[in-house]
Design a protein around this motif. Structure first.
Motif, PDB file in Angstrom:
ATOM      1  N   PRO A 167       5.901 -55.905  61.080  1.00 36.18           N
ATOM      2  CA  PRO A 167       6.953 -55.911  62.104  1.00 36.18           C
ATOM      3  C   PRO A 167       8.262 -56.500  61.556  1.00 36.18           C
ATOM      4  CG  PRO A 167       4.902 -56.872  62.933  1.00 36.18           C
ATOM      5  CD  PRO A 167       4.753 -56.744  61.450  1.00 36.18           C
ATOM      6  N   PRO A 168       9.380 -56.195  62.196  1.00 36.03           N
ATOM      7  CA  PRO A 168      10.658 -56.802  61.787  1.00 36.03           C
ATOM      8  C   PRO A 168      10.624 -58.325  61.919  1.00 36.03           C
ATOM      9  CG  PRO A 168      11.015 -54.931  63.256  1.00 36.03           C
ATOM     10  CD  PRO A 168       9.551 -55.210  63.273  1.00 36.03           C
ATOM     11  N   ASN A 169      11.416 -58.987  61.083  1.00 37.28           N
ATOM     12  CA  ASN A 169      11.586 -60.451  61.138  1.00 37.28           C
ATOM     13  C   ASN A 169      10.248 -61.194  60.999  1.00 37.28           C
ATOM     14  OD1 ASN A 169      14.452 -60.192  61.716  1.00 37.28           O
ATOM     15  ND2 ASN A 169      13.828 -59.582  63.781  1.00 37.28           N
ATOM     16  N   THR A 170       9.419 -60.720  60.081  1.00 35.20           N
ATOM     17  CA  THR A 170       8.092 -61.299  59.902  1.00 35.20           C
ATOM     18  C   THR A 170       8.016 -62.078  58.594  1.00 35.20           C
ATOM     19  OG1 THR A 170       7.045 -59.508  61.140  1.00 35.20           O
ATOM     20  CG2 THR A 170       5.634 -60.788  59.674  1.00 35.20           C
ATOM     21  N   ASN A 171       7.551 -63.324  58.664  1.00 37.15           N
ATOM     22  CA  ASN A 171       7.292 -64.116  57.469  1.00 37.15           C
ATOM     23  C   ASN A 171       5.961 -63.681  56.857  1.00 37.15           C
ATOM     24  OD1 ASN A 171       9.626 -65.515  58.117  1.00 37.15           O
ATOM     25  ND2 ASN A 171       8.530 -67.179  59.126  1.00 37.15           N
ATOM     26  N   LEU A 172       5.858 -63.783  55.541  1.00 34.73           N
ATOM     27  CA  LEU A 172       4.669 -63.326  54.824  1.00 34.73           C
ATOM     28  C   LEU A 172       4.126 -64.418  53.916  1.00 34.73           C
ATOM     29  CD1 LEU A 172       5.977 -59.782  53.807  1.00 34.73           C
ATOM     30  CD2 LEU A 172       4.346 -60.289  55.625  1.00 34.73           C
ATOM     31  N   ILE A 173       2.818 -64.338  53.641  1.00 34.75           N
ATOM     32  CA  ILE A 173       2.164 -65.267  52.727  1.00 34.75           C
ATOM     33  C   ILE A 173       1.416 -64.437  51.683  1.00 34.75           C
ATOM     34  CG2 ILE A 173       0.474 -67.132  52.484  1.00 34.75           C
ATOM     35  CD1 ILE A 173       1.011 -67.820  55.431  1.00 34.75           C
ATOM     36  N   TYR A 174       1.723 -64.676  50.411  1.00 30.01           N
ATOM     37  CA  TYR A 174       1.108 -63.926  49.317  1.00 30.01           C
ATOM     38  C   TYR A 174       0.267 -64.855  48.447  1.00 30.01           C
ATOM     39  CZ  TYR A 174       4.103 -59.857  50.147  1.00 30.01           C
ATOM     40  OH  TYR A 174       4.713 -58.763  50.697  1.00 30.01           O
ATOM     41  N   GLU A 175      -0.834 -64.296  47.939  1.00 29.92           N
ATOM     42  CA  GLU A 175      -1.550 -64.929  46.838  1.00 29.92           C
ATOM     43  C   GLU A 175      -1.257 -64.100  45.606  1.00 29.92           C
ATOM     44  OE1 GLU A 175      -6.135 -65.539  45.493  1.00 29.92           O
ATOM     45  OE2 GLU A 175      -5.579 -66.438  47.422  1.00 29.92           O
ATOM     46  N   LEU A 176      -0.632 -64.709  44.619  1.00 27.21           N
ATOM     47  CA  LEU A 176      -0.088 -63.991  43.462  1.00 27.21           C
ATOM     48  C   LEU A 176      -0.676 -64.532  42.171  1.00 27.21           C
ATOM     49  CD1 LEU A 176       2.062 -62.093  42.124  1.00 27.21           C
ATOM     50  CD2 LEU A 176       3.665 -64.013  42.300  1.00 27.21           C
ATOM     51  N   GLU A 177      -1.169 -63.634  41.334  1.00 29.65           N
ATOM     52  CA  GLU A 177      -1.678 -64.016  40.005  1.00 29.65           C
ATOM     53  C   GLU A 177      -0.872 -63.289  38.940  1.00 29.65           C
ATOM     54  OE1 GLU A 177      -5.710 -63.872  37.201  1.00 29.65           O
ATOM     55  OE2 GLU A 177      -5.718 -62.954  39.200  1.00 29.65           O
ATOM     56  N   LEU A 178      -0.340 -64.041  37.993  1.00 28.74           N
ATOM     57  CA  LEU A 178       0.361 -63.442  36.852  1.00 28.74           C
ATOM     58  C   LEU A 178      -0.668 -63.197  35.748  1.00 28.74           C
ATOM     59  CD1 LEU A 178       2.889 -62.495  35.418  1.00 28.74           C
ATOM     60  CD2 LEU A 178       3.368 -64.875  34.786  1.00 28.74           C
ATOM     61  N   VAL A 179      -1.052 -61.935  35.572  1.00 30.64           N
ATOM     62  CA  VAL A 179      -2.121 -61.582  34.643  1.00 30.64           C
ATOM     63  C   VAL A 179      -1.615 -61.490  33.211  1.00 30.64           C
ATOM     64  CG1 VAL A 179      -3.884 -59.862  34.084  1.00 30.64           C
ATOM     65  CG2 VAL A 179      -3.319 -60.352  36.485  1.00 30.64           C
ATOM     66  N   ASP A 180      -0.449 -60.873  33.026  1.00 31.65           N
ATOM     67  CA  ASP A 180       0.054 -60.665  31.662  1.00 31.65           C
ATOM     68  C   ASP A 180       1.556 -60.458  31.707  1.00 31.65           C
ATOM     69  OD1 ASP A 180      -0.041 -60.371  28.909  1.00 31.65           O
ATOM     70  OD2 ASP A 180      -0.406 -58.203  28.996  1.00 31.65           O
ATOM     71  N   VAL A 181       2.218 -60.700  30.583  1.00 35.62           N
ATOM     72  CA  VAL A 181       3.652 -60.456  30.443  1.00 35.62           C
ATOM     73  C   VAL A 181       3.904 -59.858  29.072  1.00 35.62           C
ATOM     74  CG1 VAL A 181       4.067 -62.818  29.632  1.00 35.62           C
ATOM     75  CG2 VAL A 181       5.968 -61.466  30.535  1.00 35.62           C
ATOM     76  N   LYS A 182       4.837 -58.899  29.031  1.00 35.63           N
ATOM     77  CA  LYS A 182       5.105 -58.214  27.770  1.00 35.63           C
ATOM     78  C   LYS A 182       6.576 -57.863  27.668  1.00 35.63           C
ATOM     79  CE  LYS A 182       3.749 -54.119  25.080  1.00 35.63           C
ATOM     80  NZ  LYS A 182       2.934 -52.882  25.085  1.00 35.63           N
ATOM     81  N   PHE A 183       7.166 -58.196  26.535  1.00 34.97           N
ATOM     82  CA  PHE A 183       8.530 -57.762  26.235  1.00 34.97           C
ATOM     83  C   PHE A 183       8.444 -56.414  25.542  1.00 34.97           C
ATOM     84  CE2 PHE A 183      11.828 -57.288  22.984  1.00 34.97           C
ATOM     85  CZ  PHE A 183      12.951 -57.249  23.792  1.00 34.97           C
ATOM     86  N   GLU A 184       9.087 -55.402  26.106  1.00 37.41           N
ATOM     87  CA  GLU A 184       9.023 -54.053  25.552  1.00 37.41           C
ATOM     88  C   GLU A 184      10.211 -53.797  24.631  1.00 37.41           C
ATOM     89  OE1 GLU A 184       6.978 -51.167  28.711  1.00 37.41           O
ATOM     90  OE2 GLU A 184       8.765 -52.142  29.492  1.00 37.41           O
ATOM     91  N   ASP A 185       9.908 -53.352  23.417  1.00 39.21           N
ATOM     92  CA  ASP A 185      10.977 -52.945  22.506  1.00 39.21           C
ATOM     93  C   ASP A 185      10.930 -51.432  22.343  1.00 39.21           C
ATOM     94  OD1 ASP A 185       8.781 -52.488  20.937  1.00 39.21           O
ATOM     95  OD2 ASP A 185       9.120 -54.204  19.609  1.00 39.21           O
ATOM     96  N   PHE A 186      11.686 -50.911  21.397  1.00 39.70           N
ATOM     97  CA  PHE A 186      11.796 -49.461  21.243  1.00 39.70           C
ATOM     98  C   PHE A 186      10.442 -48.813  20.954  1.00 39.70           C
ATOM     99  CE2 PHE A 186      12.311 -45.795  18.405  1.00 39.70           C
ATOM    100  CZ  PHE A 186      12.986 -44.945  19.259  1.00 39.70           C
ATOM    101  N   VAL A 187       9.596 -49.492  20.196  1.00 44.80           N
ATOM    102  CA  VAL A 187       8.301 -48.929  19.843  1.00 44.80           C
ATOM    103  C   VAL A 187       7.474 -48.629  21.093  1.00 44.80           C
ATOM    104  CG1 VAL A 187       6.139 -49.376  18.619  1.00 44.80           C
ATOM    105  CG2 VAL A 187       8.310 -50.095  17.608  1.00 44.80           C
ATOM    106  N   ASP A 188       7.612 -49.488  22.100  1.00 41.76           N
ATOM    107  CA  ASP A 188       6.836 -49.291  23.328  1.00 41.76           C
ATOM    108  C   ASP A 188       7.359 -48.137  24.169  1.00 41.76           C
ATOM    109  OD1 ASP A 188       5.127 -51.650  22.975  1.00 41.76           O
ATOM    110  OD2 ASP A 188       6.986 -52.781  23.288  1.00 41.76           O
ATOM    111  N   LEU A 189       8.563 -47.659  23.880  1.00 42.81           N
ATOM    112  CA  LEU A 189       9.190 -46.617  24.702  1.00 42.81           C
ATOM    113  C   LEU A 189       9.329 -45.292  23.964  1.00 42.81           C
ATOM    114  CD1 LEU A 189      12.017 -48.834  26.251  1.00 42.81           C
ATOM    115  CD2 LEU A 189       9.826 -48.228  27.286  1.00 42.81           C
ATOM    116  N   LYS A 190       8.581 -45.117  22.881  1.00 49.86           N
ATOM    117  CA  LYS A 190       8.708 -43.894  22.090  1.00 49.86           C
ATOM    118  C   LYS A 190       7.963 -42.719  22.711  1.00 49.86           C
ATOM    119  CE  LYS A 190       8.656 -43.878  17.642  1.00 49.86           C
ATOM    120  NZ  LYS A 190       8.310 -44.057  16.230  1.00 49.86           N
TER     121      LYS A 190
END
Length: 404
Positions: A167-190
Motif C-alpha cells: 500500500p502507499p505510505n508503507t514502512n518496510l522491514i527487510y532481512e538482507l544478506e550480502l552474499v558476494d561482491v565483485k568489481f567487474e572489469d573489461f574481461v567480465d564484459l567481453k
C-alpha cells in the motif's frame, strides 16, 4: 523486487552520541583522590587511552544497531556479523544478495535468493541500495525502511492481475544478506550475452520508473543501459570502441536494435522533464540509423513543439501519419497542432496590428507636437500687433492733450 527511488532523499552526517557519552563517562569516573597517581604515570594513561580508543572504534564498526540518517527513517541492525577482513562493496560493484521484505505486520511482500544487482543503480529498493555499501560480505542485517526510501506515496501494484502488493505510505522491514561482491572489469564484459543481459535489465528497470513517473531515475537507468549496449551512439559506421571485443554481425545488429529502443525511450523521458536539447540528441541517434523510425520522428516532433517550432512539428507528424495512417494518437496531435498554428498566426497578426496601431499613434502625436509651436507663434504675433496698436493710440492721445 522493483522499487521506487525517492527524489527527495538526502544523506546526513552521523554522530554517535552513545559512544561519545561513554567516553565522557569513562573520563568523569576518575576520583579526585587518584589525580596525583594519574599525573605520576602519564605514559600508562596514554597507553590505556589508545587502547580504549581502538576498542571504541571496533565497537562502532560492529555496532548492532545504526540509525543511518539520524532521523529513524533508515535503521540497520546486525543479525549476523561478517567474518574478519570481509570486503565491502563500492558504488558500481556487482553484488549478490538474498533478502526478504515484510510489512510491519509480518506479511512477506518481496523475496529474492542470490539476486544480482549493481550498487547505486536503483535495482533494489532505495533503502537497501543505501545500506549495501555499509555491509561486509557474509553479514546479515535487518533494515527498517521508512516509506520515503521504499515505495513512497505510490506503493506497489502488480499489472496482471492489477493487485496492490504494498500500500502507499508503507514502512518496510527487510532481512538482507550480502552474499558476494565483485568489481567487474573489461574481461567480465567481453561476452555478448552479459552485455545484452545487463542492458536489458537496466532498460526494464528504467521502464518501471517511467511508469511510476520517476523520470529522473528512468533517465539514469536508460543511460546505464547504453553503457552496456556499446558506445557508438547510434552510428553504425563508427568503431565499436571496446578493445578486443569480438562480436558477430548478428550480435552487433542485436545490440544496435536494443540500443535504438533505449534511445527512443530515453528521449521520451527527457521530453517529460523538459530536457528538449538532450531529447533531440537522443532521437537523432535513432534517425541516423533509421530515418523513417515512426517513434523517433514522433518524439522529434514533440521536441520541436516543446521548442515552439509548431510548423516543424507539424511536418514531422504528417510524415508519421503517412507511415502509420491508422495511428489515432498522431492524428489527434496533428489536429491539435493545426489549431495551435492557426491560433499562433492569429495572435501574431493581432500583435502586428497592435504594433502598427501604436506606430501610427506615435506618428500622430509627433505631428501634433510639431504643429503646436506654429499655432503659438501666430497667437504671439497677433497679441504683439494689438499691443502695438494700443500703445500708438495712447501715445497719440497724450500728444494731442499736451499741445492743446
Amino acid at each position: 523486487m522493483d522499487i521506487e527511488k525517492s527524489s527527495s532523499s538526502s544523506f546526513e552526517d552521523l554522530t554517535n552520541a552513545d559512544d561519545t557519552n561513554d567516553i565522557r563517562s569513562t573520563h568523569s569516573n576518575v576520583d579526585e583522590s587518584e589525580t596525583s597517581e594519574a599525573e605520576s604515570a602519564p605514559m600508562q594513561s596514554s597507553s590505556n587511552s589508545e587502547v580504549n580508543t581502538k576498542q571504541q572504534d571496533e565497537d562502532m564498526d560492529d555496532e548492532i544497531e545504526c540509525d543511518i540518517l539520524g532521523n529513524k527513517q533508515l535503521i540497520k541492525r546486525i543479525i549476523k556479523k561478517a567474518p574478519a577482513n570481509a570486503k565491502r562493496p563500492n558504488r558500481g560493484d556487482l553484488v549478490t544478495i538474498t533478502y526478504t521484505g515484510k510489512l510491519e505486520d509480518g506479511t512477506v511482500v518481496e523475496k529474492e535468493e542470490r539476486f544480482q544487482c549493481h550498487v547505486g543503480d536503483f535495482e533494489v529498493v532505495q533503502g537497501l541500495d543505501m545500506v549495501l555499501p555499509m555491509m561486509h560480505v557474509g553479514e546479515v542485517a535487518q533494515v527498517s525502511i521508512d516509506q520515503r526510501f521504499g515505495y513512497g506515496t505510490i506503493g506497489l501494484k502488480t499489472e496482471n492481475p492489477p493487485e496492490t502488493v504494498i500500500p502507499p505510505n508503507t514502512n518496510l522491514i527487510y532481512e538482507l544478506e550480502l552474499v558476494d561482491v565483485k568489481f567487474e572489469d573489461f574481461v567480465d564484459l567481453k561476452s555478448f550475452d552479459v552485455l545484452r543481459k545487463y542492458g536489458a535489465r537496466k532498460k526494464e528497470r528504467a521502464n518501471f520508473f517511467y511508469k511510476r513517473v520517476e523520470y529522473n531515475n528512468a533517465i539514469h537507468l536508460y543511460r546505464r543501459a547504453l553503457d552496456y549496449l556499446d558506445n557508438r551512439d547510434g552510428d553504425p559506421d563508427a568503431e565499436f570502441g571496446k578493445e578486443d571485443l569480438e562480436l558477430s554481425n548478428s550480435d552487433l545488429q542485436s545490440l544496435l536494435e536494443d540500443r535504438l529502443i533505449v534511445y527512443n525511450n530515453l528521449a521520451m523521458a527527457q521530453i517529460k522533464v523538459g530536457a528538449y536539447d538532450a531529447a533531440l540528441q537522443s532521437v537523432e541517434h535513432v534517425l541516423r540509423c533509421q530515418p523513417n523510425n515512426p517513434k523517433a520522428l514522433y518524439r522529434k516532433g514533440r521536441v520541436l513543439e516543446g521548442k515552439n517550432d509548431t510548423q516543424g512539428a507539424i511536418k514531422l507528424l504528417q510524415k508519421v501519419a503517412t507511415l502509420e495512417p491508422d495511428n489515432k494518437s498522431v492524428q489527434s496531435d496533428l489536429a491539435r497542432l493545426f489549431i495551435k498554428a492557426r491560433r499562433d498566426e492569429h495572435n501574431e497578426k493581432e500583435m502586428y496590428q497592435k504594433m502598427l496601431g501604436q506606430a501610427k499613434k506615435m506618428e500622430q502625436k509627433t505631428n501634433v507636437r510639431q504643429k503646436t509651436p506654429l499655432v503659438d507663434n501666430s497667437k504671439l504675433k497677433l497679441i504683439g500687433f494689438l499691443m502695438g496698436t494700443i500703445l500708438i493710440g495712447v501715445a497719440g492721445v497724450a500728444i494731442y492733450r499736451y499741445k492743446y
